[in-house]
Design an enzyme around this catalytic site. Structure first.
Site, PDB file in Angstrom:
ATOM      1  N   THR A 270     -31.048 -16.798  -5.999  1.00  0.00           N
ATOM      2  CA  THR A 270     -32.381 -16.218  -6.177  1.00  0.00           C
ATOM      3  C   THR A 270     -32.324 -14.693  -6.254  1.00  0.00           C
ATOM      4  O   THR A 270     -31.391 -14.068  -5.727  1.00  0.00           O
ATOM      5  CB  THR A 270     -33.263 -16.644  -4.977  1.00  0.00           C
ATOM      6  N   ASP A 271     -33.357 -14.102  -6.831  1.00  0.00           N
ATOM      7  CA  ASP A 271     -33.451 -12.631  -6.838  1.00  0.00           C
ATOM      8  C   ASP A 271     -33.878 -12.097  -5.464  1.00  0.00           C
ATOM      9  O   ASP A 271     -33.813 -10.891  -5.217  1.00  0.00           O
ATOM     10  CB  ASP A 271     -34.427 -12.141  -7.919  1.00  0.00           C
ATOM     11  N   GLU A 272     -34.288 -13.008  -4.567  1.00  0.00           N
ATOM     12  CA  GLU A 272     -34.771 -12.546  -3.255  1.00  0.00           C
ATOM     13  C   GLU A 272     -33.658 -11.921  -2.420  1.00  0.00           C
ATOM     14  O   GLU A 272     -33.924 -11.211  -1.453  1.00  0.00           O
ATOM     15  CB  GLU A 272     -35.441 -13.693  -2.491  1.00  0.00           C
TER      16      GLU A 272
ATOM     17  N   TYR B  28     -34.699 -17.152   4.678  1.00  0.00           N
ATOM     18  CA  TYR B  28     -34.333 -17.850   3.425  1.00  0.00           C
ATOM     19  C   TYR B  28     -33.418 -16.966   2.589  1.00  0.00           C
ATOM     20  O   TYR B  28     -32.312 -17.380   2.203  1.00  0.00           O
ATOM     21  CB  TYR B  28     -35.590 -18.207   2.618  1.00  0.00           C
TER      22      TYR B  28
ATOM     23  N   LYS C 225     -29.429 -17.409   1.523  1.00  0.00           N
ATOM     24  CA  LYS C 225     -28.961 -17.464   0.136  1.00  0.00           C
ATOM     25  C   LYS C 225     -27.946 -16.339  -0.121  1.00  0.00           C
ATOM     26  O   LYS C 225     -26.939 -16.540  -0.798  1.00  0.00           O
ATOM     27  CB  LYS C 225     -30.138 -17.347  -0.842  1.00  0.00           C
TER      28      LYS C 225
HETATM   29  P1  NAD Z   1     -36.551 -27.487  -3.918  1.00  0.00           P
HETATM   30  O1  NAD Z   1     -36.837 -27.178  -2.496  1.00  0.00           O
HETATM   31  O2  NAD Z   1     -37.654 -27.938  -4.805  1.00  0.00           O
HETATM   32  O3  NAD Z   1     -35.402 -28.602  -4.007  1.00  0.00           O
HETATM   33  C1  NAD Z   1     -34.268 -28.565  -3.188  1.00  0.00           C
HETATM   34  C2  NAD Z   1     -33.569 -29.916  -3.284  1.00  0.00           C
HETATM   35  O4  NAD Z   1     -32.395 -29.866  -2.459  1.00  0.00           O
HETATM   36  C3  NAD Z   1     -34.426 -31.087  -2.770  1.00  0.00           C
HETATM   37  O5  NAD Z   1     -34.350 -32.173  -3.649  1.00  0.00           O
HETATM   38  C4  NAD Z   1     -33.795 -31.429  -1.418  1.00  0.00           C
HETATM   39  O6  NAD Z   1     -33.933 -32.802  -1.062  1.00  0.00           O
HETATM   40  C5  NAD Z   1     -32.332 -31.038  -1.662  1.00  0.00           C
HETATM   41  N1  NAD Z   1     -31.632 -30.709  -0.414  1.00  0.00           N
HETATM   42  C6  NAD Z   1     -32.064 -29.896   0.589  1.00  0.00           C
HETATM   43  N2  NAD Z   1     -31.134 -29.855   1.567  1.00  0.00           N
HETATM   44  C7  NAD Z   1     -30.099 -30.642   1.156  1.00  0.00           C
HETATM   45  C8  NAD Z   1     -28.847 -30.990   1.731  1.00  0.00           C
HETATM   46  N3  NAD Z   1     -28.466 -30.532   2.930  1.00  0.00           N
HETATM   47  N4  NAD Z   1     -28.015 -31.808   1.036  1.00  0.00           N
HETATM   48  C9  NAD Z   1     -28.386 -32.299  -0.180  1.00  0.00           C
HETATM   49  N5  NAD Z   1     -29.572 -32.018  -0.751  1.00  0.00           N
HETATM   50  C10 NAD Z   1     -30.410 -31.197  -0.090  1.00  0.00           C
HETATM   51  O7  NAD Z   1     -35.841 -26.185  -4.502  1.00  0.00           O
HETATM   52  P2  NAD Z   1     -35.894 -25.591  -5.977  1.00  0.00           P
HETATM   53  O8  NAD Z   1     -37.099 -24.739  -6.098  1.00  0.00           O
HETATM   54  O9  NAD Z   1     -35.654 -26.662  -6.957  1.00  0.00           O
HETATM   55  O10 NAD Z   1     -34.632 -24.622  -5.930  1.00  0.00           O
HETATM   56  C11 NAD Z   1     -33.334 -25.071  -6.323  1.00  0.00           C
HETATM   57  C12 NAD Z   1     -32.340 -23.935  -6.151  1.00  0.00           C
HETATM   58  O11 NAD Z   1     -32.764 -22.825  -6.953  1.00  0.00           O
HETATM   59  C13 NAD Z   1     -32.248 -23.406  -4.726  1.00  0.00           C
HETATM   60  O12 NAD Z   1     -30.901 -23.122  -4.461  1.00  0.00           O
HETATM   61  C14 NAD Z   1     -33.097 -22.142  -4.731  1.00  0.00           C
HETATM   62  O13 NAD Z   1     -32.620 -21.230  -3.787  1.00  0.00           O
HETATM   63  C15 NAD Z   1     -32.857 -21.660  -6.147  1.00  0.00           C
HETATM   64  N6  NAD Z   1     -33.949 -20.848  -6.717  1.00  0.00           N
HETATM   65  C16 NAD Z   1     -35.238 -21.308  -6.720  1.00  0.00           C
HETATM   66  C17 NAD Z   1     -36.238 -20.538  -7.313  1.00  0.00           C
HETATM   67  C18 NAD Z   1     -37.663 -21.021  -7.373  1.00  0.00           C
HETATM   68  O14 NAD Z   1     -38.534 -20.251  -7.808  1.00  0.00           O
HETATM   69  N7  NAD Z   1     -37.958 -22.250  -7.022  1.00  0.00           N
HETATM   70  C19 NAD Z   1     -35.933 -19.295  -7.881  1.00  0.00           C
HETATM   71  C20 NAD Z   1     -34.593 -18.860  -7.864  1.00  0.00           C
HETATM   72  C21 NAD Z   1     -33.615 -19.656  -7.293  1.00  0.00           C
END
Ligand code: NAD
Length: 339
Positions: free
Chosen positions: A140-142, A165, A169
């Site tokens: 993430t950019d965070e 969080y 990350k």
């Molecule tokens: P989300 O919370 O919607 O989904 C996370 C998934 O990971 C879920 O299906 C959950 O069941 C699974 N999970 C959680 N803990 C787990 C574990 N211990 N073992 C196996 N599975 C596990 O998240 P998202 O928004 O889809 O984000 C996905 C990735 O992208 C993350 O790494 C997040 O940091 C990164 N990200 C998200 C955003 C955003 O805007 N949503 C932006 C930049 C980066």
């Protein structure tokens, strides 16, 4: 034989947009989707994948479970990892940081360490047949902290995470980085801005606004609503990941962002305006009347904005949607979903 790729967190928001896209585009891959199905994961997000699809396997399990991960590498001869699984909601990290450290830090370590041992012979050398195996870490950019009124995050911006969080990350990014520098592992990391689009968990800002509006409940907006995020339509993120996974330079990080800076007030106003047309309230009222300002989140970063020049110029990525087109698609999807 088809090459097996381990996708983690494929039942969450971004993973569940990525898996069907990737499965359809690359017929030479076998996808193994490992997801713990926490409150944020939902197999209904993947219902478009036909049952018993010959190139897709779902495994319910935890990325912290080393025995399971080793089993998966051996059973499916994993040749690549695209790692989405994480605890991802900043508010939850404030009330309960432990799960974030466990999954985001320990889970990432477990996953990459098993990959290293499986793909490499001795600590510093790849087995010949696994030379091209890649570990792609989704971040993430965070991790960069907050910006003032000007400037953009580049890949050179120093890390300054402000929430549990983003700190978790940032830690996972550093573990992945160290596996490149120490072991010569073929890793790439992408740091993306805020995503929006279909299948996002209802706790996040845009689904919350739409859901509360449609149930005529107060729409909560933190503080003065002036916090700025750089919004990217989720499929544009998926396309960026695809490019970096296949063409990114090993050991490098790439920022992904759509140059769509909007503050929360703009977002809520835009969604209410569109809903006023698509699903008008009785009596000529506007959904905007439901907007309610609530106490700000502690440590709330003021502004994030991504400079995606590296991805654009080196790999030719460009977002297909701007916020104005992406938000219409998103609202249409939720209107269908909540019907
Ligand atoms: P989300 O919370 O919607 O989904 C996370 C998934 O990971 C879920 O299906 C959950 O069941 C699974 N999970 C959680 N803990 C787990 C574990 N211990 N073992 C196996 N599975 C596990 O998240 P998202 O928004 O889809 O984000 C996905 C990735 O992208 C993350 O790494 C997040 O940091 C990164 N990200 C998200 C955003 C955003 O805007 N949503 C932006 C930049 C980066």
């Amino acid at each position: 034989m088809k090459s097996s790729i381990l996708i983690t967190g494929g039942a969450g928001f971004i993973g569940a947009n990525f898996v069907p896209y990737f499965l359809e585009k690359y017929k030479e891959y076998q996808l193994i989707n490992l997801d713990k199905l926490t409150y944020a994961g939902d197999l209904a997000n993947l219902s478009e994948i036909e049952e018993n699809h010959s190139r897709y396997t779902f495994i319910e399990g935890d990325i912290c479970d080393r025995v399971l991960i080793e089993e998966l590498f051996n059973k499916y001869d994993i040749k690549g990892v695209i790692h989405f699984a994480a605890e991802s909601h900043v508010d939850n990290s404030i009330t309960g940081p432990e799960a974030f450290i466990q999954t985001n830090v320990n889970g990432t370590f477990t996953l990459i360490d098993v990959a290293r041992k499986y793909w490499m012979n001795a600590p510093f050398e790849y087995k010949e047949e696994y030379k091209n195996c890649r570990f792609h870490h989704i971040s993430t950019d965070e991790v960069y902290g907050t910006l003032g009124d000007t400037g953009l995050f580049t890949e050179e911006t120093p890390y300054a995470p402000n929430s549990p969080y983003s700190a978790s990350k940032a830690s996972s990014d550093m573990i992945v980085r160290s596996y490149f520098h120490t072991y010569g592992m073929n890793v790439v990391t992408t740091n993306c801005s805020n995503n929006y689009g279909p299948k996002q968990h209802k706790e996040k800002l845009i689904p919350t606004i739409i859901r509360k509006a449609l149930t005529s409940e107060p729409i909560p907006i933190y503080g003065d609503g002036k916090n700025i995020r750089d919004w990217l339509y989720v499929l544009d993120h998926c396309k960026g990941i695809d490019l970096v996974y296949h063409k990114g330079k090993e050991g490098e990080t790439y920022n992904i962002g759509g140059r769509n800076e909007r503050d929360n007030l703009y977002i809520v106003d835009k969604i209410c305006t569109l809903l006023d047309v698509k699903q008008p309230l009785k009596g000529g009222k506007s959904y905007k009347e439901l907007i309610t300002f609530v106490k700000d989140r502690p440590g709330h970063d003021q502004r994030y904005a991504i400079d995606a020049t590296k991805l654009e110029t080196e790999l030719g990525w460009k977002a297909d949607e701007d916020f104005e087109s992406g938000i219409v698609k998103t609202i249409d999807w939720y209107l269908e979903e909540y019907r």
